[in-house]
Design a protein around this motif. Sequence first.
Motif, PDB file in Angstrom:
ATOM      1  N   GLY A   1      41.753  50.993   5.898  1.00 29.56           N
ATOM      2  CA  GLY A   1      41.966  51.828   4.724  1.00 29.56           C
ATOM      3  C   GLY A   1      40.987  52.983   4.624  1.00 29.56           C
ATOM      4  O   GLY A   1      41.031  53.761   3.668  1.00 29.56           O
TER       5      GLY A   1
ATOM      6  N   ALA B   1      44.824  52.517   9.290  1.00 36.50           N
ATOM      7  CA  ALA B   1      45.708  51.552   8.634  1.00 36.50           C
ATOM      8  C   ALA B   1      45.130  50.150   8.609  1.00 36.50           C
ATOM      9  O   ALA B   1      45.566  49.308   7.823  1.00 36.50           O
TER      10      ALA B   1
ATOM     11  N   VAL C   1      53.020  50.951   3.371  1.00 40.10           N
ATOM     12  CA  VAL C   1      52.077  51.519   2.424  1.00 40.10           C
ATOM     13  C   VAL C   1      52.813  51.799   1.122  1.00 40.10           C
ATOM     14  O   VAL C   1      53.995  52.164   1.117  1.00 40.10           O
TER      15      VAL C   1
ATOM     16  N   ALA D   1      39.454  56.463   4.832  1.00 36.71           N
ATOM     17  CA  ALA D   1      40.060  57.790   4.829  1.00 36.71           C
ATOM     18  C   ALA D   1      39.020  58.848   5.157  1.00 36.71           C
ATOM     19  O   ALA D   1      37.912  58.831   4.609  1.00 36.71           O
TER      20      ALA D   1
ATOM     21  N   LYS E   1      42.971  48.585   0.393  1.00 36.36           N
ATOM     22  CA  LYS E   1      43.124  49.769  -0.455  1.00 36.36           C
ATOM     23  C   LYS E   1      42.633  50.993   0.314  1.00 36.36           C
ATOM     24  O   LYS E   1      41.562  50.958   0.929  1.00 36.36           O
ATOM     25  N   ILE E   2      43.428  52.049   0.312  1.00 35.77           N
ATOM     26  CA  ILE E   2      42.982  53.304   0.915  1.00 35.77           C
ATOM     27  C   ILE E   2      41.818  53.836   0.079  1.00 35.77           C
ATOM     28  O   ILE E   2      41.919  53.936  -1.152  1.00 35.77           O
ATOM     29  N   ASP E   3      40.711  54.164   0.748  1.00 37.53           N
ATOM     30  CA  ASP E   3      39.489  54.474  -0.024  1.00 37.53           C
ATOM     31  C   ASP E   3      39.440  55.928  -0.486  1.00 37.53           C
ATOM     32  O   ASP E   3      38.483  56.659  -0.244  1.00 37.53           O
TER      33      ASP E   3
ATOM     34  N   GLU F   1      47.787  54.632  12.050  1.00 40.32           N
ATOM     35  CA  GLU F   1      47.159  55.657  11.229  1.00 40.32           C
ATOM     36  C   GLU F   1      48.177  56.325  10.312  1.00 40.32           C
ATOM     37  O   GLU F   1      49.386  56.335  10.603  1.00 40.32           O
TER      38      GLU F   1
ATOM     39  N   PRO G   1      51.266  59.080   1.511  1.00 42.28           N
ATOM     40  CA  PRO G   1      50.944  58.635   2.876  1.00 42.28           C
ATOM     41  C   PRO G   1      52.149  58.602   3.802  1.00 42.28           C
ATOM     42  O   PRO G   1      53.201  58.060   3.463  1.00 42.28           O
TER      43      PRO G   1
ATOM     44  N   TYR H   1      47.783  51.371  -1.260  1.00 41.59           N
ATOM     45  CA  TYR H   1      47.446  50.145  -0.541  1.00 41.59           C
ATOM     46  C   TYR H   1      48.305  50.029   0.716  1.00 41.59           C
ATOM     47  O   TYR H   1      49.466  50.444   0.728  1.00 41.59           O
TER      48      TYR H   1
ATOM     49  N   ILE I   1      43.862  58.400   7.788  1.00 42.02           N
ATOM     50  CA  ILE I   1      43.574  57.062   7.272  1.00 42.02           C
ATOM     51  C   ILE I   1      43.766  56.022   8.371  1.00 42.02           C
ATOM     52  O   ILE I   1      44.788  56.019   9.070  1.00 42.02           O
TER      53      ILE I   1
END
Length: 760
Positions: free
Chosen positions: A330, A327, A227, A332, A283-285, A307, A298, A272, A325
């Motif tokens: 993405g 993995a 990440v 959250a 992309k992590i939201d 996760e 993260p 990301y 999150i």
Amino acid sequence: MKTKGLLLTFIICFCLGLGSSAQNMLERYQKAEQLLPKNISKLVRNMHIIPSWVKDSDDFWYKIETVSGYQYMYFNADRKTLAKAFDHRKMADAIEGLIGKKQNPDSLNLDNIKFGKGGNLTFKVDNKILKVNLAFYDISIIDKDEELLKNQSRSPDGKWIVSVKAYNLYLKDVDTGNEIALTTNGIEKYEYATPISWYKLKNESDGTDEYDPVISINWSPDSRKFVCFRLDRREVGNLYLYQSLPDSGMKAKIWSYERALPGENPIKKEFYIFDVISKENVKIDIPAFADFNSSIDPQWIGDKGRELYLARFERGYKKIDVFRIDARTGKAQTIFSDESLTMIEYQNISCKWLNDGSKFFWTSERDGWNHIYAIDGKTGAVIKQLTEGEFVVHSIEKVDEKNESIFFIVGGKEKRKDPYYRHLYSIDFNGNHFKTLTSENADHSISLSPLGNYFTDSYSTIETVPKHVLRSASNGRVISELAISDISKLMSAGYKMPQPFKVKARDGETDIYGAIFYPTHFDPDKKYPVIDATYSGPQAVRTPKSFERAYRSTDVSLAELGFIVVTIDGLGTAKRSKAFHDFSYENLGDIGAEDHISGMKQLSKDHPYMDLDRVGIYGHSAGGYDAAHALLTHPEFYSVAVSSAGNHDHGMAKAWWPEQYMGMPGKHYQEQSNLTLAKNLQGKLLLMHGDMDNNVNPASSQRFAAELIKANKDFELVLIPNKNHGMSDHPYFIRKRWDWFVTHLLGETPPKEFNISTYN
């Protein structure tokens, strides 16, 4: 004739007295120079040790100073033995035979030391990575490709290398050497995995901005994923520096650096997750947020790479959210939040998850003191408050799942001790079996082993010499002495121990703490002017608690000139209760002055040599604001001030600091600004600032000076060419500060243009 003779005798005696006084002051300056941190540190040995733990073990190595140089030591946990890490003579001979360069066995300079299996040792010498078998001292050079560049990161299993080039990420298969681009949309000011230093300068005179990427990524334990962040710097504004004295040429240079002021558009951060097998990313939201609001970037939960969690402040620091999150997608989920009517101190946040993600341990001030809470990892519900009472948990150091123990640092649990002293404790997952692991009445600096069975402990006070020991983590029992601190040369030089004290705050009830520094020639029958050494920044504790911090303080050399130097941590500063800390919220203009004044008045009753008719004050950065502010708001007490690199208006400071402690911008910013209060100046004020200070921009002191000029006030401003925020090693800065207090507070003449050669 008799009258003329008496007059002549008086003149001769007067002149001899002046000469004696001048000589005495010159000697004080010479002694003060010897007591500057760079010089005084040469008079001690083994003030601290730094343990380097061997991965996945309880073994560690460290370096100790000896009379002739230093030695490397090794603790073997299986054998429970402490000995030299290797034969220094054989090692010197082996290195010398390989690289052909003379080696001194008493001062081997080995970097990046790693102890491996089978008695193998690797380290770096002269930019060469060497491998030695300690059984026979066979030595060889490892290929330089083993050493990664700063823009590269290797996976835990060693099979992948990720690098950042031209704002994008590249993945290399170590076995095949094949490399592919993981991203192609990275652009300048919107790039991947490259942290931007707050201090990075761009030459606006010729437009040059050297791209020098440094990678920052977090690999999953299984090496399948990593990440990283992507920084969006496209909307952040610039601050500028005017370099009047460039390295070459006659034209001045203009430099810029990216810096958001309070309330402005900041650098933003988004995250990301990359899969090195599928070469895909998600992309992590979580919407992009201010980079300085990232409390915990993260972190992977467990060892399966499935996760992560992340903690993020809302702008203004009144709320912090913890996200869980997925993995793969993405996605959250906000599982836990902490809120405050004032602010949540970023330094108080500590978080440790169980490997299976079922629970995490979190520190919070929700009951008025920073304590540990067990939180359900799925729902975010508070399971239980594990610690409770009028003390402060500084940090969670380690969670031992096998034995269901939590190790943590605490201040103030035992009332007979200084509440700022750090101690290690342990407790079980249910909040029972609270154990004290460091009982000595001192400040403890600890380091726990990876397996959690041992810890090193260096403990001291400002009056007692450090002791370095290895302890059992189960009960705190001392296993071995690691090093002996030697201060014999320091004491031979006349060093006088500072005196810790406790007084009452302005409310007459709350205990506050500080220290007094004396000159080596101190005479209790004399009167000494007093200097308040200040830094009231709410994130800090200025008063030293350990021997190392005390003897290397600039207060030591300043006192030597003929002053009593006092430092006090008043209401609003760090490491106490939330109510104590909140006193400074939206109230930085208080500067703790009433506590300092009250404290010094209390001290003077038992310390009659303190002359409170002659009180000065000095400070740097936030302390520079304090020093000037004291003359503006308390001229009845403070008459002389030296303010260096002061952030005189919080609206001009870097965004995170004022937003944390002053909240978002409002009229209170202007009301507490030194610029607003400039017309109130009384006393003797010296302002100093480096003209290349990219932490507190020199415009802060210059705009304050402009307001003082507008108000027709007398003061002095010194801009030091080509100097950044750290001015404590600049000889002219040091001498000018000394001269100012000697002239205006002590009422004596300093030696003309005394040359401090220490830092030249």
